[in-house]
Scaffold this active site. Sequence first.
Site, PDB file in Angstrom:
ATOM      1  N   TYR A 155      11.204  -1.263   7.526  1.00  0.00           N
ATOM      2  CA  TYR A 155       9.744  -1.167   7.361  1.00  0.00           C
ATOM      3  C   TYR A 155       9.187   0.028   8.139  1.00  0.00           C
ATOM      4  O   TYR A 155       8.264   0.696   7.681  1.00  0.00           O
ATOM      5  CB  TYR A 155       9.066  -2.470   7.803  1.00  0.00           C
ATOM      6  CG  TYR A 155       7.558  -2.402   7.801  1.00  0.00           C
ATOM      7  CD1 TYR A 155       6.857  -2.113   6.623  1.00  0.00           C
ATOM      8  CD2 TYR A 155       6.825  -2.597   8.968  1.00  0.00           C
ATOM      9  CE1 TYR A 155       5.474  -2.036   6.612  1.00  0.00           C
ATOM     10  CE2 TYR A 155       5.440  -2.527   8.968  1.00  0.00           C
ATOM     11  CZ  TYR A 155       4.765  -2.239   7.794  1.00  0.00           C
ATOM     12  OH  TYR A 155       3.397  -2.155   7.794  1.00  0.00           O
ATOM     13  N   ARG A 162       5.836   7.131   4.311  1.00  0.00           N
ATOM     14  CA  ARG A 162       4.506   7.030   3.677  1.00  0.00           C
ATOM     15  C   ARG A 162       3.525   7.969   4.377  1.00  0.00           C
ATOM     16  O   ARG A 162       2.794   8.720   3.741  1.00  0.00           O
ATOM     17  CB  ARG A 162       4.024   5.575   3.732  1.00  0.00           C
ATOM     18  CG  ARG A 162       2.572   5.398   3.280  1.00  0.00           C
ATOM     19  CD  ARG A 162       2.167   3.937   3.114  1.00  0.00           C
ATOM     20  NE  ARG A 162       2.367   3.112   4.289  1.00  0.00           N
ATOM     21  CZ  ARG A 162       2.049   1.815   4.368  1.00  0.00           C
ATOM     22  NH1 ARG A 162       1.523   1.201   3.316  1.00  0.00           N
ATOM     23  NH2 ARG A 162       2.270   1.128   5.468  1.00  0.00           N
ATOM     24  N   ARG A 229      -8.037  -2.703   5.770  1.00  0.00           N
ATOM     25  CA  ARG A 229      -7.958  -4.163   5.622  1.00  0.00           C
ATOM     26  C   ARG A 229      -8.485  -4.643   4.282  1.00  0.00           C
ATOM     27  O   ARG A 229      -8.090  -5.697   3.801  1.00  0.00           O
ATOM     28  CB  ARG A 229      -8.717  -4.834   6.761  1.00  0.00           C
ATOM     29  CG  ARG A 229      -8.143  -4.537   8.141  1.00  0.00           C
ATOM     30  CD  ARG A 229      -6.703  -4.994   8.284  1.00  0.00           C
ATOM     31  NE  ARG A 229      -6.156  -4.689   9.620  1.00  0.00           N
ATOM     32  CZ  ARG A 229      -4.929  -4.990   9.992  1.00  0.00           C
ATOM     33  NH1 ARG A 229      -4.092  -5.580   9.159  1.00  0.00           N
ATOM     34  NH2 ARG A 229      -4.511  -4.682  11.201  1.00  0.00           N
ATOM     35  N   GLU A 336       1.859 -14.569   4.794  1.00  0.00           N
ATOM     36  CA  GLU A 336       0.898 -13.481   4.607  1.00  0.00           C
ATOM     37  C   GLU A 336       0.152 -13.761   3.305  1.00  0.00           C
ATOM     38  O   GLU A 336       0.750 -14.244   2.346  1.00  0.00           O
ATOM     39  CB  GLU A 336       1.640 -12.140   4.535  1.00  0.00           C
ATOM     40  CG  GLU A 336       0.714 -10.943   4.402  1.00  0.00           C
ATOM     41  CD  GLU A 336       1.455  -9.601   4.555  1.00  0.00           C
ATOM     42  OE1 GLU A 336       2.183  -9.436   5.546  1.00  0.00           O
ATOM     43  OE2 GLU A 336       1.275  -8.754   3.674  1.00  0.00           O
TER      44      GLU A 336
HETATM   45  C1  3EB Z   1      -0.340  -6.406   9.161  1.00  0.00           C
HETATM   46  O1  3EB Z   1      -1.498  -6.823   9.185  1.00  0.00           O
HETATM   47  C2  3EB Z   1       0.632  -7.163   8.309  1.00  0.00           C
HETATM   48  O2  3EB Z   1       2.275  -1.601   5.608  1.00  0.00           O
HETATM   49  O3  3EB Z   1       1.025  -1.495   3.827  1.00  0.00           O
HETATM   50  C3  3EB Z   1      -0.147  -5.953   5.683  1.00  0.00           C
HETATM   51  C4  3EB Z   1      -0.677  -5.163   4.664  1.00  0.00           C
HETATM   52  C5  3EB Z   1       0.922  -5.485   6.428  1.00  0.00           C
HETATM   53  C6  3EB Z   1      -0.144  -3.904   4.386  1.00  0.00           C
HETATM   54  C7  3EB Z   1       1.445  -2.100   4.830  1.00  0.00           C
HETATM   55  C8  3EB Z   1       1.448  -4.222   6.132  1.00  0.00           C
HETATM   56  C9  3EB Z   1       0.919  -3.446   5.128  1.00  0.00           C
HETATM   57  O4  3EB Z   1       0.058  -5.425   9.797  1.00  0.00           O
HETATM   58  C10 3EB Z   1       1.518  -6.304   7.501  1.00  0.00           C
END
Ligand code: 3EB
Length: 349
Positions: A155, A162, A229, A336
Amino acid sequence: MRASPGLHLDYVSLAEYQAARWGDVLGVATFNGAAPAPSCAAEIPVAQVRTPVLAGTGHVCEVWRCDTPATSGRRARVRFRSTEDMLFGCIALSEAPECPAPAGRAPRQSALHEATMQAYREICATLDAENYPHLLRVWNYLPDINRDSHGSERYWQFNTARQQVLRECGRALTGSVPAASALGAASDSPLVVYFLAGRTAPTFLENPRQVSAYHYPRQYGSHSPMFSRATLLRQSGGLALFISGTASIVGHRSLHAGDTAAQTRETLANIEALLEEANRVAHGARFELGALACKVYLRRPADLPVIKAELAAALGAGTRLIYLQADICRQDLLVEIEAAGMCPLRADA
Ligand code: 3EB
């Protein structure tokens, strides 16, 4: 979902999708590796995501529809379909087999790093060529997301790649970054990315309870994840809200290690905070938890009853829910939830 004009989202079985009209379909994601339905027009882009579907029929199609005329296209390996103001696209890339670096040379970047760079370069090139400058929402599915290789977790490698491409393409690295999800997929699956992009700038939202992901401290990887978010998009007659993958994170820390029920409640509190934020920012909007379509990712299928019970207690009967098994990007996270909602704008807004 037909509450307002513009973009619509449905979760349907493969059989329902095959039987349905596809003329107004912008794009589809399938969640069991199912091949595109033969009766569906070959021109519809279909992202085949390899995550087991829990509960229900064993397969699910996420169908994005739009009530304005659409045309399809392809650029390199990106398949897309677009209307006057919206584009759905998808790409699937297998990781090249890795060969060890020659003796004495620095180790190469991982194959996942390379695949991520290629995917994002082709996505950015498509958006530039087709003139949909605003990436609204991105879904990323990486095989073995938590496995270590090349000295870091996969990840983290994905985040580095990215970020590198967004930087080289001159795109925003903070603030105006799309809502996103990044989850695990079956080990032998390709990297699958699908996305929605638009011609007009949306509003990107942050969660007052959470540190912005692009400002996470280094303990979560040398390069921060680039996502907002949530994304709020004004459409003709209404608003669309895309909530990123949301977990039991407050500030930047994961909470309730090992406690699936508590993680689910914390995740819902985060989603409610985002809804409040959306309703504050968009005058006249009234997004509600009970009217969302939610995709729930579980690390452990055995947690399904606990999570279902928590969601049943918190959500109304109107919430559309699908449950998928997927590894989550932090080892300590067990659940999630991502969501999408459309709402009409009050006439006086
Ligand atoms: C977080 O809040 C949980 O890497 O694009 C959530 C949404 C999460 C998108 C991303 C990662 C991603 O960090 C993980």
